[in-house]
Design an enzyme around this catalytic site. Structure first.
Site, short mmCIF file in Angstrom:
data_model
loop_
_atom_site.label_atom_id
_atom_site.label_comp_id
_atom_site.label_asym_id
_atom_site.label_seq_id
_atom_site.Cartn_x
_atom_site.Cartn_y
_atom_site.Cartn_z
N TYR A 180 0.68 -0.83 -0.23
CA TYR A 180 0.05 -0.15 -0.11
C TYR A 180 0.83 0.71 0.08
CZ TYR A 180 -3.46 3.28 1.74
OH TYR A 180 -4.41 4.20 1.60
N LYS A 219 0.97 4.18 -2.62
CA LYS A 219 1.30 5.98 -2.55
C LYS A 219 2.66 6.54 -3.13
CE LYS A 219 -3.44 5.19 -1.19
NZ LYS A 219 -4.20 6.16 -2.15
N1 LIG Z 1 -9.91 5.22 4.78
C1 LIG Z 1 -8.46 5.14 5.13
O1 LIG Z 1 -7.96 4.70 6.41
C2 LIG Z 1 -7.64 6.07 4.99
C3 LIG Z 1 -6.68 6.51 4.75
C4 LIG Z 1 -6.00 7.85 4.05
C5 LIG Z 1 -6.18 6.90 2.57
N2 LIG Z 1 -6.83 6.36 2.55
C6 LIG Z 1 -7.54 6.93 0.51
O2 LIG Z 1 -8.95 7.55 0.53
C7 LIG Z 1 -9.19 7.08 -0.97
C8 LIG Z 1 -10.85 6.50 -0.58
O3 LIG Z 1 -10.93 5.62 -0.04
P1 LIG Z 1 -12.19 5.47 1.33
O4 LIG Z 1 -11.80 5.26 2.74
O5 LIG Z 1 -12.85 6.13 1.05
O6 LIG Z 1 -12.45 4.15 0.90
P2 LIG Z 1 -14.03 2.84 0.54
O7 LIG Z 1 -14.51 3.51 1.16
O8 LIG Z 1 -13.36 1.57 -0.15
O9 LIG Z 1 -13.42 3.68 -1.13
C9 LIG Z 1 -12.56 2.64 -1.65
C10 LIG Z 1 -13.33 3.49 -3.38
O10 LIG Z 1 -12.53 3.17 -4.38
C11 LIG Z 1 -13.29 2.44 -6.03
N3 LIG Z 1 -12.87 2.19 -6.20
C12 LIG Z 1 -11.89 0.19 -6.06
N4 LIG Z 1 -11.19 -0.13 -6.75
C13 LIG Z 1 -12.54 0.52 -8.43
C14 LIG Z 1 -11.91 0.13 -9.57
N5 LIG Z 1 -11.41 -0.88 -10.59
N6 LIG Z 1 -12.66 1.05 -10.38
C15 LIG Z 1 -13.33 2.16 -9.89
N7 LIG Z 1 -13.40 2.50 -8.70
C16 LIG Z 1 -12.46 1.58 -7.67
C17 LIG Z 1 -14.24 1.94 -4.85
O11 LIG Z 1 -15.57 1.72 -6.24
P3 LIG Z 1 -16.67 0.14 -5.25
O12 LIG Z 1 -17.07 1.08 -4.24
O13 LIG Z 1 -17.06 0.18 -6.38
O14 LIG Z 1 -15.95 -0.79 -5.00
C18 LIG Z 1 -14.70 2.63 -3.36
O15 LIG Z 1 -16.14 4.14 -3.73
C19 LIG Z 1 -8.39 5.76 -1.68
O16 LIG Z 1 -7.28 5.95 -2.12
C20 LIG Z 1 -7.94 5.29 -0.59
O17 LIG Z 1 -6.59 4.65 -0.13
C21 LIG Z 1 -7.82 6.26 3.06
#
Ligand SMILES: NC(=O)c1ccc[n+]([C@@H]2O[C@H](COP(=O)([O-])OP(=O)(O)OC[C@H]3O[C@@H](n4cnc5c(N)ncnc54)[C@H](OP(=O)(O)O)[C@@H]3O)[C@@H](O)[C@H]2O)c1
Length: 272
Positions: free
Chosen positions: A156, A160
């Site tokens: 991961y 990033k």
């Molecule tokens: N949550 C954390 O702790 C955290 C911390 C730091 C950074 N982030 C970053 O923030 C961003 C959003 O995270 P989140 O927490 O909101 O995660 P999440 O709730 O799991 O959402 C991830 C999103 O990415 C989409 N996705 C994944 N693979 C895809 C693909 N092949 N094509 C199109 N869409 C795709 C998913 O779509 P589906 O709904 O269709 O699966 C979902 O809408 C990510 O980049 C993550 O790395 C998260």
């Protein structure tokens, strides 16, 4: 740019941070294109956002794209340009957590593709359109783990760190154009992204978790600023700076994190 001027193409819109970001952007006056993989879910989400924020339905568009498919990336770029998008937010992402030896090779590739290669290719396809705008922005939703490598996050973090390198180099490449490239580094956030194992690791290491609504406000603040990067939360902001100056100084600080990982698979331990 200020939200009322922004036409935001938002990938990962249906996820935790994506939904909260769409709501915050709409409330601030932006127009938003939700990008996701399920048509019924996107349509329902668009209706929900209109109810939640009270904005006119014309301000919430939605488009289907699976970012793992090259043909979807190309057609999304065409749709985003036709729609007049001037802010591209790479928010879709895949999680990866655990000992490197326990990760399946196909999952390693999927994480790198979704978190790094897809944003690069989508930016490349949309760039001619963005360069033709009076002002445009590309915002990469990275992570604090794109600036600090932690045990359990080798793959991961690689994705990033790569995204952060892409954003930094492209920002400098485009410095004499109207396209600004920015990087957001949230810390752990309470969404479906994090498994129970991650939550247990966070509890064991005393790592804070934010609400997605807080991250959404950080994204909005970054978009409305000229800043190159924005990291979320203390002590993460400080750790990012220290790690940037002298990463080896911090190596000893993460033993507790290493010990807090779920045990590696027994069969693999036998070979270690
Ligand atoms: N949550 C954390 O702790 C955290 C911390 C730091 C950074 N982030 C970053 O923030 C961003 C959003 O995270 P989140 O927490 O909101 O995660 P999440 O709730 O799991 O959402 C991830 C999103 O990415 C989409 N996705 C994944 N693979 C895809 C693909 N092949 N094509 C199109 N869409 C795709 C998913 O779509 P589906 O709904 O269709 O699966 C979902 O809408 C990510 O980049 C993550 O790395 C998260």
């Amino acid at each position: 740019m200020k939200a009322p001027q922004a036409r935001v193409v938002l990938t990962g819109a249906s996820g935790g941070i994506g939904h909260a970001s769409a709501a915050a952007l709409l409330k601030a006056g932006a127009t938003v294109m939700l990008v996701g993989r399920s048509a019924p879910r996107l349509a329902e989400q668009a209706r929900q956002l209109v109810r939640e924020t009270g904005v006119d339905a014309s301000r919430v568009e939605h488009r289907l794209a699976d970012l793992s498919r090259p043909e979807d990336l190309a057609s999304l770029a065409v749709m985003a340009a036709g729609w007049g998008g001037n802010v591209l937010v790479h928010n879709a992402g895949l999680a990866s957590f655990g000992h490197l030896q326990d990760l399946r090779p196909a999952d390693v590739q999927a994480v790198l593709h979704t978190n790094l290669i897809a944003p690069m290719l989508l930016t490349q396809s949309l760039l001619p359109h963005l360069l033709a705008q009076a002002r445009a922005q590309v915002i990469c939703v990275g992570s604090a783990l794109g600036a600090i490598g932690l045990p359990g996050y080798s793959v991961y973090s690689a994705s990033k760190f790569g995204l952060r390198g892409f954003a930094q180099a492209l920002r400098r490449e485009l410095c004499e154009t109207a396209v600004q490239v920015q990087y957001l580094g949230p810390r752990s956030t309470r969404t479906a992204f994090n498994s129970e194992a991650v939550e247990a690791y966070n509890r064991a290491t005393g790592s804070a978790m934010d609400r997605p609504e807080q991250v959404a406000l950080e994204l909005l603040a970054l978009m409305e600023s000229e800043a190159a990067e924005r990291f979320v939360g203390y002590p993460e902001k400080l750790a990012v700076r220290l790690n940037g100056l002298a990463p080896s100084w911090l190596d000893g600080s993460f033993k507790k994190h290493s010990r807090s990982l779920p045990p590696a698979a027994p069969a693999l331990l036998a070979h270690s």
